[in-house]
Structure formats: C-alpha cells, structure tokens
Design an enzyme around this catalytic site. Structure first.
Site, PDB file in Angstrom:
ATOM      1  N   LYS A  83      11.648   0.767  -3.519  1.00 57.83           N
ATOM      2  CA  LYS A  83      10.217   1.079  -3.515  1.00 57.83           C
ATOM      3  C   LYS A  83       9.926   2.007  -4.693  1.00 57.83           C
ATOM      4  O   LYS A  83      10.563   3.063  -4.851  1.00 57.83           O
ATOM      5  CB  LYS A  83       9.886   1.780  -2.201  1.00 57.83           C
ATOM      6  CG  LYS A  83       8.472   1.597  -1.710  1.00 57.83           C
ATOM      7  CD  LYS A  83       8.409   2.199  -0.309  1.00 57.83           C
ATOM      8  CE  LYS A  83       7.054   2.043   0.321  1.00 57.83           C
ATOM      9  NZ  LYS A  83       6.988   2.781   1.580  1.00 57.83           N
TER      10      LYS A  83
HETATM   11  O1  G3P Z   1       3.505   2.700   4.091  1.00 54.01           O
HETATM   12  C1  G3P Z   1       2.760   3.778   3.603  1.00 54.01           C
HETATM   13  C2  G3P Z   1       2.383   4.683   4.700  1.00 54.01           C
HETATM   14  O2  G3P Z   1       3.525   5.291   5.223  1.00 54.01           O
HETATM   15  C3  G3P Z   1       1.362   5.671   4.385  1.00 54.01           C
HETATM   16  O3  G3P Z   1       0.688   5.885   5.544  1.00 54.01           O
HETATM   17  O4  G3P Z   1      -0.751   7.033   7.111  1.00 54.01           O
HETATM   18  O5  G3P Z   1       0.563   8.340   5.403  1.00 54.01           O
HETATM   19  O6  G3P Z   1      -1.393   6.982   4.714  1.00 54.01           O
HETATM   20  P1  G3P Z   1      -0.278   7.130   5.706  1.00 54.01           P
END
Ligand code: G3P
Length: 220
Positions: A83
């Site tokens: 990633k």
């Molecule tokens: O896959 C990306 C994710 O982990 C981000 O999520 O909720 O931190 O914006 P969030």
C-alpha cells in the site's frame, strides 16, 4: 463486490473468514497502532487466514525507502499487496513495483484524477476514502462512482476499492456504484448482518416453536 476487512485485529479477520464473506484485508499504520506487536508477524498471520489480497502500507516517503519496505513486505507472503500513499514519489514507487511484479494499492485517494494516475502508474487497487471526503462536506461516493466509470471506459487494469467506509449505507452505495471492492471495519460488517426485524423475528420463531412444543407435550 469483494469485501475486505479494514483491520489488523486477527480475531476479527478469523471471524469474518468463518462467516465466509472475507475476500481480503487492508491494514494501515493507524490500524496497526491499535494492536501493536510485530507488523510483519501480524501480516504473516493474516496471510494464513486469507488467500485474498492483504495490504501492507509503507511508511517511507522517499522512493527508495518505499521500495525497500515494499519489497520486504512482498517477501512475507504471495498475497501481500504493497500500500502506497498517493504522491509524486508514491507514483514512482508504484510504477517501479509494477515493473518488479509487486502488486500495489494506492491509498489516500480523494479525487478521480488521483485514481486515474495511480492506475496508469500500475496500481492494481485504487483506494478512494469515502468517509473522509464526507467529513469535509464533499460527496465521497462521487469519487468512487467517477473512478469506477473511468476504469471501465478506459479499460484500465485496476480495481476500485472503496475505503474509509463509515456505515452500512456506504457499502450499499459502493456496490451500486460498481466498486469492485469495499474495505470495512469489522463493526460495519456486523451491522450489515443484523436488522431489528430479523433479530425480533428469530426471537418470535423461537417463542412460537416453544409454545407449539409445549402444546404438543400437554396433549400427549
Ligand atoms: O482504509 C482506509 C481507512 O482505514 C480509513 O478510514 O475511517 O480512518 O477514514 P477512516
């Protein structure tokens, strides 16, 4: 649509695998920070639970550093996907990884143009962050929809992975938008399973069954 779990918690990954709905896993430094331990060991364990793609995120922001970290991750298991955050160096690293046959997931995508560039550089997964766009009063799903269309129109060799999913409706919308993948926190996956009418319906069936059995027993 494939469902990935967005977590580094092994118990959650094992449970989703037992449910038969797990197609892969994404991790990132924030998710890893919640569990701690050895990132390599966690990744190796996750790759034993699922044969689907398992994203491991590089931390370096220079190209050589990204390549060193990514090559290291790629040796852990054949299903590791490196990633890489969208950036000028990130694109270069994605392109070099593609030359080496290492699959990449371009993360922190917030516009269709960023996704287009990541696909052109050779990323096999494009991760638009839906929730974080919603957070700043933009429609995150528009980015997913546009990217899905661009990938289809130009027959790009990449899949759109809806990330930063915050609630079950996001999953439905991503599926309808044609996203090939959505990565979800475990809690969202659980929320998708349950419905108040399903849960109360199960209780009622059990009660009625018990009543019927009691009636049969009383008659005999
Ligand atoms: O896959 C990306 C994710 O982990 C981000 O999520 O909720 O931190 O914006 P969030």
């Amino acid at each position: 649509m494939k469902i990935f779990l967005d977590t580094a918690e092994l118990d959650e990954i094992r449970q989703a695998a037992r449910w038969g709905v797990l197609d892969g896993v994404t991790t990132n430094p924030s998710l890893y920070a919640k569990v701690g331990g050895s990132y390599d060991e966690i990744l190796a364990e996750v790759c034993k639970i699922t044969s689907g793609p398992v994203s491991a995120e590089v931390i370096a922001d220079d190209v050589e550093g990204m390549l060193t970290e990514g090559r290291h991750f790629a040796k852990i298991a054949p299903n590791i996907v490196v990633k890489v955050a969208m950036s000028e160096n990130g694109l270069e690293a994605i392109s070099r990884f593609a030359d080496e046959g290492i699959k990449t997931n371009c993360t922190l995508i917030f516009s269709a143009n960023q996704g287009l560039l990541a696909a052109k550089a050779g990323a096999s997964l494009l991760s638009p962050f839906v929730g974080r766009l919603d957070d700043i009063n933009e429609d995150g799903m528009t980015c997913v929809r546009e990217l899905v269309e661009i990938v289809a129109i130009h027959e790009l060799d990449a899949e759109v992975l809806a990330a930063s999913i915050r609630h079950p409706l996001h999953v439905t919308q991503a599926a309808l938008a044609g996203a090939q993948v959505a990565t979800l926190p475990f809690k969202i996956l659980q929320m998708m399973i349950h419905h108040p009418l399903t849960d109360s319906g199960i209780v009622r069936f059990k009660e009625d069954w018990a009543k019927a059995r009691a009636g049969t027993a009383a008659k005999s």
